[in-house]
Scaffold this active site. Sequence first.
Site, PDB file in Angstrom:
ATOM      1  N   SER A 126      -3.967   1.686  -4.526  1.00 19.75           N
ATOM      2  CA  SER A 126      -3.833   0.158  -4.092  1.00 19.75           C
ATOM      3  C   SER A 126      -4.694  -0.804  -3.765  1.00 19.75           C
ATOM      4  O   SER A 126      -4.389  -1.990  -3.441  1.00 19.75           O
ATOM      5  CB  SER A 126      -2.660   0.363  -2.932  1.00 19.75           C
ATOM      6  N   HIS A 168       0.936  -1.155  -0.112  1.00 13.37           N
ATOM      7  CA  HIS A 168      -0.025  -0.037  -0.029  1.00 13.37           C
ATOM      8  C   HIS A 168       0.845   1.427  -0.068  1.00 13.37           C
ATOM      9  O   HIS A 168       0.720   2.188  -0.806  1.00 13.37           O
ATOM     10  CB  HIS A 168      -0.801  -0.007   1.233  1.00 13.37           C
ATOM     11  N   HIS A 217       1.303   5.454  -2.460  1.00 16.94           N
ATOM     12  CA  HIS A 217       1.823   6.776  -2.214  1.00 16.94           C
ATOM     13  C   HIS A 217       3.069   6.968  -2.657  1.00 16.94           C
ATOM     14  O   HIS A 217       3.175   8.218  -3.179  1.00 16.94           O
ATOM     15  CB  HIS A 217       2.166   6.892  -0.539  1.00 16.94           C
ATOM     16  N   GLU A 248      -5.416  10.020   0.716  1.00 14.34           N
ATOM     17  CA  GLU A 248      -5.728   8.578   0.696  1.00 14.34           C
ATOM     18  C   GLU A 248      -6.880   8.156  -0.491  1.00 14.34           C
ATOM     19  O   GLU A 248      -6.823   7.154  -1.011  1.00 14.34           O
ATOM     20  CB  GLU A 248      -6.142   8.372   1.978  1.00 14.34           C
TER      21      GLU A 248
END
Length: 283
Positions: A201, A136, A141, A182
Site C-alpha cells: 500500500s 491501507h 490486506h 505487514e
Amino acid sequence: MAVEPVVYGASERPPRGDYSRAGADYTCPQNYAAYTAADHATYHKLYERQSALVPGLACDEFLAALPSLGAKDQIPRFEDINERLFKATGWEVVAVPGLIPEVPFFTLLANRKFPVTDWIRTPAEFDYIVEPDVFHDLFGHVPLLFEPVFADHIQAYGAGGLKAHRLGACEQLSRLYWYTIEFGLMRQKNGLRAYGAGILSSSGELVHAVKSGEPQRIALDVLRAMRTRYKIDSYQQTYFVIDSFQQLFDMTTPDFTPLYAQLKHLSELPADALLPEDKLIER
C-alpha cells in the site's frame, strides 16, 4: 461501556476515529454516507497510483486477487466485498473506527473477520500516514484474504494471538506480524516480490523493499523475527523472506510456547542487526 482508542507505537498523538460508534467488539457499521466526494477522489487516486506500481513488484497471488476488491473509482462498500470474499474463503471485512486492542483484534481474526478502518487519510497525508486507513487496509490486506492458504494463516495467527496474550508474549508475536503480514517478501520464479500490506500500500516502500540495494533481506526464521525490533516511521532496514504461503503457514503452525520461553533468555535485536547465522537473500 464505552470502548477506548488505541495509541499506535510510540506516537503521542491520540488516534483519530469516532470510537463512540463502536460496539463492545470494536466493530461498527461502515458510515458510507459520511464519505465526501474528496474522500472518494483520494481513494481513487491512491488506487490508481498503487495498482500501476504493483506489477513486477507484488507477488503473483496478490496481482491475481486484486480485481476481487471491486470498485476503483470510489471507496468500496464493505458488504459488496463480503459477497465475493465469503464465497472465496469464508472471510468477511468488518468496519472499525481505528486501531483496536489486542484481544478484540485477535478475536476477530480467529473468527475470520478482518477489521478495516473506515476513514480515509487527508490529501496532506497522501504519501505517508502513520495509522492504517481504509486504503491501507483494503488495498494492502484484503486481496490476499481471497488466497486460501494465506487466509487460513491469518485465522491461525488470530488464534495464536489470543494464546500469546495469555502468556504475556504479544510483543514478540506482533514483531512476527510486522515482518510477515505487514512487511513480508516472497521469492518467486520471477524474483523477489512483496506480499506484506505495509509494502503493497506504499508507493515508496514498495520499490525500496523489492528493488533497492539498501535493506538487508533474510530468509524468515520465526525466532529471529520475534527478537527483532522494527521501525514505524521510516522504511524497514530488514525484510524477512519466505518461499510460499504454504511455507509461512507450516512455519507458524507449531506451538510457540517453547519459543516464548527461549525469548526470555535472548536479547532483543535492533532493526538493522545481522547475525552470522542469517541467510541473506539476493535481490
